[in-house]
Design an enzyme around this catalytic site. Sequence first.
Site, mmCIF file in Angstrom:
data_model
loop_
_atom_site.group_PDB
_atom_site.id
_atom_site.type_symbol
_atom_site.label_atom_id
_atom_site.label_comp_id
_atom_site.label_asym_id
_atom_site.label_seq_id
_atom_site.Cartn_x
_atom_site.Cartn_y
_atom_site.Cartn_z
ATOM 1 N N SER A 134 0.935 -1.179 0.012
ATOM 2 C CA SER A 134 0.151 0.007 0.034
ATOM 3 C C SER A 134 0.935 1.253 -0.161
ATOM 4 O O SER A 134 2.167 1.258 0.246
ATOM 5 C CB SER A 134 -1.015 0.107 1.322
ATOM 6 O OG SER A 134 -1.770 1.203 1.292
ATOM 7 N N TYR A 147 -2.176 0.430 10.832
ATOM 8 C CA TYR A 147 -2.077 -0.145 9.385
ATOM 9 C C TYR A 147 -0.781 0.380 8.717
ATOM 10 O O TYR A 147 -0.058 -0.663 8.065
ATOM 11 C CB TYR A 147 -3.412 0.429 8.822
ATOM 12 C CG TYR A 147 -3.367 -0.014 7.367
ATOM 13 C CD1 TYR A 147 -3.490 -1.252 6.965
ATOM 14 C CD2 TYR A 147 -3.453 0.908 6.150
ATOM 15 C CE1 TYR A 147 -3.847 -1.634 5.732
ATOM 16 C CE2 TYR A 147 -3.476 0.525 4.696
ATOM 17 C CZ TYR A 147 -3.635 -1.160 4.592
ATOM 18 O OH TYR A 147 -3.797 -1.385 3.292
#
Length: 247
Positions: A134, A147
């Site tokens: 990501s 995250y």
Amino acid sequence: MTEHTSRVAVVTGASSGIGEATARALAAAGYHVVVGARRLSRLRRLADEIDGTARQLDVTDEASVAAFADALDRADVLVNNAGGAKGLAPVADADLDDWRWMWETNVLGTLRLTKALLPKLIASGDGLIVTITSVAALAPYDNGAGYTSAKHAQAVLHRTLRGELLGKPVRLTEIAPGAVETEFSLVRFDGDEERAAAVYRGITPLLAADIADLVAFVASRPPHVNIDQIVVKPRDQADAGRFSRQA
Ligand code: NAP
């Protein structure tokens, strides 16, 4: 166990979003695709459509991963896609269970699958590991440390293999997407549809198929070509937290 003569691609987290689209793209590219996730009924529907194989898989569970790997007679491509986020909170208010979920799924899940399939990927003579990280693996953002730290760790695990596997017939590609409209935000906000929709409001986000196209492109390069990293964002996004939104 079914013996496969065509190349076999394994896609984790294929019951929705990027994984599901990637399974379709790799099937269209000629792979027999083995799809894994916890929601078996969704996987079965997909496998029927693409003439693939559905197998239940929980990447956080050692026994589930071992059974999944044992059932494969070969593996040429592994797409480490299963993952996601839970919550959006400052470190001061961190929910330990949310952090555990993110680390177990994104980091240790990728580690478990990679370890389990590496012998088969090497034995294929032309293996490929694609890990979906990501933009959260490239820089931290406020309220996202659970995250971003998990995605950084997942990415470092993947990048480390690039050196450790030198001399072995396995290629490694990291794909680091920005905002892709999938069930990701619904999971992150615990089913809150209004909050999830707001993430994509006023922008044209990437679609799961945009990422799947990249995986299929990477997998179709000749064996001597290793695409190390692809960072891909919507035109409306400059970095993890900076968007151009239409009112
Ligand atoms: P998604 O639609 O929520 O898909 C997540 C997939 O992961 C589902 O198929 C889910 O299946 C699976 N999964 C979750 N926990 C699992 C477990 N314990 N074992 C096996 N499978 C599990 O979200 P997505 O956007 O496609 O996410 C795919 C990957 O892209 C993730 O790694 C995510 O971090 C990454 N990513 C997403 C975005 C974005 O904006 N959407 C951006 C950058 C990176 P089950 O629930 O059926 O198990």
